[in-house]
Design a protein around this motif. Structure first.
Motif, PDB file in Angstrom:
ATOM      1  N   THR A  69       0.468  -1.528   0.232  1.00  9.88           N
ATOM      2  CA  THR A  69      -0.005  -0.265   0.238  1.00  9.88           C
ATOM      3  C   THR A  69       0.793   1.375   0.057  1.00  9.88           C
ATOM      4  N   HIS A  70       0.487   2.190  -1.199  1.00 12.57           N
ATOM      5  CA  HIS A  70       1.440   2.920  -1.349  1.00 12.57           C
ATOM      6  C   HIS A  70       1.734   4.254  -0.695  1.00 12.57           C
ATOM      7  N   TRP A  71       1.847   4.167   0.769  1.00  9.77           N
ATOM      8  CA  TRP A  71       1.669   4.976   1.452  1.00  9.77           C
ATOM      9  C   TRP A  71       2.183   7.152   1.440  1.00  9.77           C
ATOM     10  N   GLN A  72       3.681   6.414   0.983  1.00 13.42           N
ATOM     11  CA  GLN A  72       3.605   8.231   0.012  1.00 13.42           C
ATOM     12  C   GLN A  72       3.275   8.699  -0.766  1.00 13.42           C
ATOM     13  N   SER A  73       1.537   7.795  -1.472  1.00 17.25           N
ATOM     14  CA  SER A  73       1.108   8.586  -2.947  1.00 17.25           C
ATOM     15  C   SER A  73       0.842   9.187  -2.318  1.00 17.25           C
ATOM     16  N   PRO A  74       0.286  10.473  -3.476  1.00 15.01           N
ATOM     17  CA  PRO A  74      -0.147  11.706  -3.295  1.00 15.01           C
ATOM     18  C   PRO A  74      -2.179  11.521  -3.029  1.00 15.01           C
ATOM     19  N   ASN A  75      -2.092   9.797  -3.351  1.00 13.34           N
ATOM     20  CA  ASN A  75      -3.443  10.199  -2.917  1.00 13.34           C
ATOM     21  C   ASN A  75      -3.969   9.356  -2.081  1.00 13.34           C
ATOM     22  N   PHE A  76      -2.916   8.732  -0.752  1.00 14.49           N
ATOM     23  CA  PHE A  76      -3.188   8.130  -0.463  1.00 14.49           C
ATOM     24  C   PHE A  76      -3.338   9.613   1.159  1.00 14.49           C
ATOM     25  N   MET A  77      -4.437   9.475   2.110  1.00 18.66           N
ATOM     26  CA  MET A  77      -4.787  10.003   3.131  1.00 18.66           C
ATOM     27  C   MET A  77      -6.204   9.753   3.679  1.00 18.66           C
ATOM     28  N   ALA A  78      -5.150   8.351   4.200  1.00 16.68           N
ATOM     29  CA  ALA A  78      -5.816   7.600   5.416  1.00 16.68           C
ATOM     30  C   ALA A  78      -5.063   7.361   6.994  1.00 16.68           C
ATOM     31  N   TRP A  79      -5.397   7.463   7.351  1.00 17.41           N
ATOM     32  CA  TRP A  79      -4.813   7.093   9.079  1.00 17.41           C
ATOM     33  C   TRP A  79      -3.861   8.516   9.729  1.00 17.41           C
ATOM     34  N   PHE A  80      -2.897   8.264   9.904  1.00 15.15           N
ATOM     35  CA  PHE A  80      -2.014   9.513   9.249  1.00 15.15           C
ATOM     36  C   PHE A  80      -0.881   9.833   8.753  1.00 15.15           C
ATOM     37  N   PRO A  81       0.422  10.569   8.054  1.00 15.67           N
ATOM     38  CA  PRO A  81       1.161  10.201   7.270  1.00 15.67           C
ATOM     39  C   PRO A  81       2.255   9.690   7.250  1.00 15.67           C
ATOM     40  N   ALA A  82       2.764   8.272   6.839  1.00 13.90           N
ATOM     41  CA  ALA A  82       4.208   7.961   7.535  1.00 13.90           C
ATOM     42  C   ALA A  82       5.434   8.374   6.282  1.00 13.90           C
ATOM     43  N   ASN A  83       5.299   9.928   6.650  1.00 10.60           N
ATOM     44  CA  ASN A  83       6.398  10.476   4.944  1.00 10.60           C
ATOM     45  C   ASN A  83       8.098  10.201   5.409  1.00 10.60           C
ATOM     46  N   ALA A  84       8.363  10.813   3.992  1.00 11.62           N
ATOM     47  CA  ALA A  84       9.834   9.520   3.751  1.00 11.62           C
ATOM     48  C   ALA A  84      10.264  10.814   3.617  1.00 11.62           C
ATOM     49  N   THR A  85      11.539  10.565   2.794  1.00  8.47           N
ATOM     50  CA  THR A  85      11.982  11.716   2.187  1.00  8.47           C
ATOM     51  C   THR A  85      13.088  11.436   1.810  1.00  8.47           C
ATOM     52  N   TYR A  86      13.805  12.205   0.964  1.00 11.98           N
ATOM     53  CA  TYR A  86      15.438  11.839   0.578  1.00 11.98           C
ATOM     54  C   TYR A  86      16.907  11.295   1.858  1.00 11.98           C
ATOM     55  N   PRO A  87      16.726  12.926   1.851  1.00 10.54           N
ATOM     56  CA  PRO A  87      17.638  13.135   2.619  1.00 10.54           C
ATOM     57  C   PRO A  87      17.682  12.183   4.254  1.00 10.54           C
ATOM     58  N   SER A  88      16.636  11.941   4.782  1.00 12.72           N
ATOM     59  CA  SER A  88      15.925  10.635   5.387  1.00 12.72           C
ATOM     60  C   SER A  88      16.373   9.159   4.806  1.00 12.72           C
ATOM     61  N   MET A  89      16.095   8.616   3.861  1.00 16.51           N
ATOM     62  CA  MET A  89      16.807   7.788   3.132  1.00 16.51           C
ATOM     63  C   MET A  89      17.872   7.563   2.977  1.00 16.51           C
ATOM     64  N   LEU A  90      18.950   8.942   2.955  1.00 15.56           N
ATOM     65  CA  LEU A  90      20.006   8.606   3.056  1.00 15.56           C
ATOM     66  C   LEU A  90      21.022   8.752   4.050  1.00 15.56           C
ATOM     67  N   ALA A  91      20.098   8.916   5.049  1.00 10.66           N
ATOM     68  CA  ALA A  91      20.487   8.371   6.640  1.00 10.66           C
ATOM     69  C   ALA A  91      20.623   7.270   6.639  1.00 10.66           C
ATOM     70  N   GLU A  92      19.672   6.704   6.649  1.00 10.48           N
ATOM     71  CA  GLU A  92      19.494   4.926   6.667  1.00 10.48           C
ATOM     72  C   GLU A  92      20.619   4.353   5.723  1.00 10.48           C
ATOM     73  N   LEU A  93      20.536   4.509   5.128  1.00  6.36           N
ATOM     74  CA  LEU A  93      22.184   4.501   4.278  1.00  6.36           C
ATOM     75  C   LEU A  93      23.388   4.366   5.127  1.00  6.36           C
ATOM     76  N   TYR A  94      23.903   5.689   5.600  1.00  8.78           N
ATOM     77  CA  TYR A  94      24.772   5.622   6.380  1.00  8.78           C
ATOM     78  C   TYR A  94      24.471   4.560   8.008  1.00  8.78           C
ATOM     79  N   SER A  95      23.681   5.153   8.371  1.00  5.73           N
ATOM     80  CA  SER A  95      23.002   4.263   9.503  1.00  5.73           C
ATOM     81  C   SER A  95      22.874   2.825   9.672  1.00  5.73           C
ATOM     82  N   ALA A  96      23.276   1.958   8.426  1.00  8.40           N
ATOM     83  CA  ALA A  96      23.116   0.686   8.280  1.00  8.40           C
ATOM     84  C   ALA A  96      24.651   0.618   7.689  1.00  8.40           C
TER      85      ALA A  96
END
Length: 525
Positions: A69-96
């Motif tokens: 289920t594509h939580w990052q889709s602009p058509n996802f308006m359910a529950w509350f969001p689970a936002n993700a951004t490119y800077p955050s993804m880069l941090a996860e790469l370093y963290s791993a």
């Protein structure tokens, strides 16, 4: 996989991730697979020999993507969001890459020290009282989720309550017996709008739980009077209230409890630990127009918000702040010899294992640091204000069709909650009341029952189409649809699309149920 193969695979993965994000608007939002879809698509076991990366990568699109289920889709308006951004993804790469269990300072000093710094930054950005800063008696710690934070502080609250009752008593069987009797009487409280994690936390802590009713005329906020009445009733029943969740943005309607009233009542019951659950809406505190809400927080014991919901940081990054860290660590600290260090024994460092339920922990502060530096405080404010403005726009669209829709509570924090209006003389089937999922409408009014039935049908039809994804809820016996405009990629055109779909579907359902309507040449009675 050697370094060159990793370079090639990483480039391919990044390209695929970027393509995924660029194609999100055209993808069906909610997964349409049936339970158990995946096992038949996979071999009975792992391969005997390793496979090349291109073979593995191909299976992401063909086997994994259909079940997302594509939580990052602009058509996802359910529950509350689970936002993700490119800077955050880069941090996860370093963290791993830097992986360490980080249960104490010695594991990797930067992991601990960056967490302390960025959470102090966050506390200041959110206008939390100074008592929550690490420079005083308090401080912040990153938890996996707001639910985990509630469990953590519930345990601390329980142990503080017991300690205040029997702290001076010598250890032994007599004390154990008295503590056991006390725990059997201890009860945690939260409003009927609070997240279910509060009740679950009381179960885990081995204590009772009671829900405090709220009222629609108060916009479902818990008041000081509601709290006082609940405490007094507990006392009459021989129970000992020791913990309370108050909500800043409760899940069903984003209700905000009356913090200053609650703080006044709390002065009479200083042994009750008060925790602010601001999992979603706490992000809005970056904006000055919401910071008045924190004035009473100095009277409370803990506060938690999820950066991984509305503040541009991917899951998981739940930020828990404690007024007096010693009350948390005294409940959770157990230090066998293999976890000791000279720095810890000298009181020079923080070991965050004493601030949480698990022992090990990830380098989650890195992504908060990357996101804060990439967006800045002004970027955070612009992000929140844009979504609030979009939410107001959508709410005005809903209000503009008063013949079809009725707003349940005033829109708040980019959330709009509404129902479908039945047309005069419209009748549903005898099972209409079942749509309240066990709830009985407050007034037992047939109009409410009919509105619930129609709203549920509209909701289910909309989600079945796959164009947008919404969630629903039951508030005071009212079955309502929730639309959240806080996805990072949300734009006005996507909300307009959602509104158009809702209007079209509502009109279809209402026309279908219209008395004496003619459909396909047949008279429908």
């Amino acid at each position: 996989m050697n370094s060159q193969q990793f370079r090639e695979a990483a480039h391919a993965a990044v390209d695929e991730i970027i393509n995924y994000y660029e194609t999100l608007p055209s993808r069906r939002v909610q997964s349409a697979v049936e339970p158990g879809y995946l096992a038949p698509l996979l071999p009975a076991g792992p391969p005997e020999d390793g496979e090349p990366w291109p073979s593995i990568q191909r299976d992401i699109e063909s086997k994994i993507m259909p079940g997302l289920t594509h939580w990052q889709s602009p058509n996802f308006m359910a529950w509350f969001p689970a936002n993700a951004t490119y800077p955050s993804m880069l941090a996860e790469l370093y963290s791993a890459a830097f992986t360490a269990p980080a249960f104490n300072w010695l594991c990797s000093p930067a992991v601990t020290e960056l967490e302390t710094v960025v959470l102090d930054w966050l506390a200041k950005i959110l206008a939390l009282p100074e008592c929550y800063l690490s420079t005083g008696e308090g401080g912040g710690v990153i938890q996996g989720s707001a639910s985990e934070a509630v469990v953590t502080v519930a345990v601390a609250a329980r142990e503080r309550f017991v300690k205040r009752k029997f702290g001076e008593m010598a250890e032994g069987n007599e004390k154990d017996e008295l503590v056991g009797r006390l725990r059997a009487k201890m009860v945690g409280l939260a409003s009927d709008q609070a997240h279910s994690c509060s009740q679950k936390a009381m179960n885990i802590a081995g204590t009772k739980f009671r829900s405090i009713p709220t009222r629609k005329e108060n916009e479902f906020a818990m008041t000081g009077g509601d709290l006082r009445q609940a405490i007094e009733q507990c006392k009459r029943d021989g129970l000992e209230p020791y913990y309370l969740t108050v909500s800043l943005g409760a899940t069903p309607t984003c209700a905000v409890d009356r913090f200053e009233e609650i703080a006044e009542v709390a002065q009479e019951y200083p042994d009750i630990w008060i925790h602010v659950d601001a999992a979603y809406a706490g992000a809005a505190l970056v904006c000055e127009e919401y910071q008045h809400l924190t004035k009473a927080f100095g009277s409370f014991d803990s506060f938690d918000m999820n950066m991984h919901k509305w503040l541009l940081t991917n899951f998981d990054a739940s930020c828990l702040f404690i007024k007096k860290r010693s009350e948390l660590t005294s409940a959770l600290s157990i230090t066998p010899s293999y976890l000791r260090s000279n720095q810890y024994d000298a009181g020079l460092v923080t070991d965050y294992r004493d601030w949480q339920i698990p022992l090990g922990r990830r380098f989650r502060s890195l992504k908060i640091w990357f996101v804060m530096r990439s967006y800045g405080i002004n970027g955070f404010k612009a992000h929140i204000r844009r979504h609030v403005k979009l939410g107001e726009m959508f709410a005005n669209l809903i209000r503009g069709r008063g013949d079809l829709f009725e707003v349940v509570t005033p829109p708040a924090f980019a959330l709009t909650v509404f129902t479908i209006k039945p047309r005069k003389g419209q009748k549903g089937d005898e099972k209409a009341a079942e749509v309240t999922n066990g709830f009985t409408p407050d007034a037992g009014d047939q109009d409410v029952v009919e509105a619930n039935r129609i709203t549920k049908e509209v909701y289910e039809r909309v989600n079945a189409s796959g164009e947008i994804f919404l969630t629903s809820g039951v508030v005071a016996g009212i079955y309502a649809i929730r639309v959240v405009s806080a996805n990072e990629r949300t734009e006005e055109k996507y909300l307009q699309k959602a509104f158009d779909i809702l209007v079209k579907t509502a009109e279809e359902v209402l026309e279908k149920d219209k008395p004496n309507s003619v459909q396909n040449g047949d008279v429908k009675l």
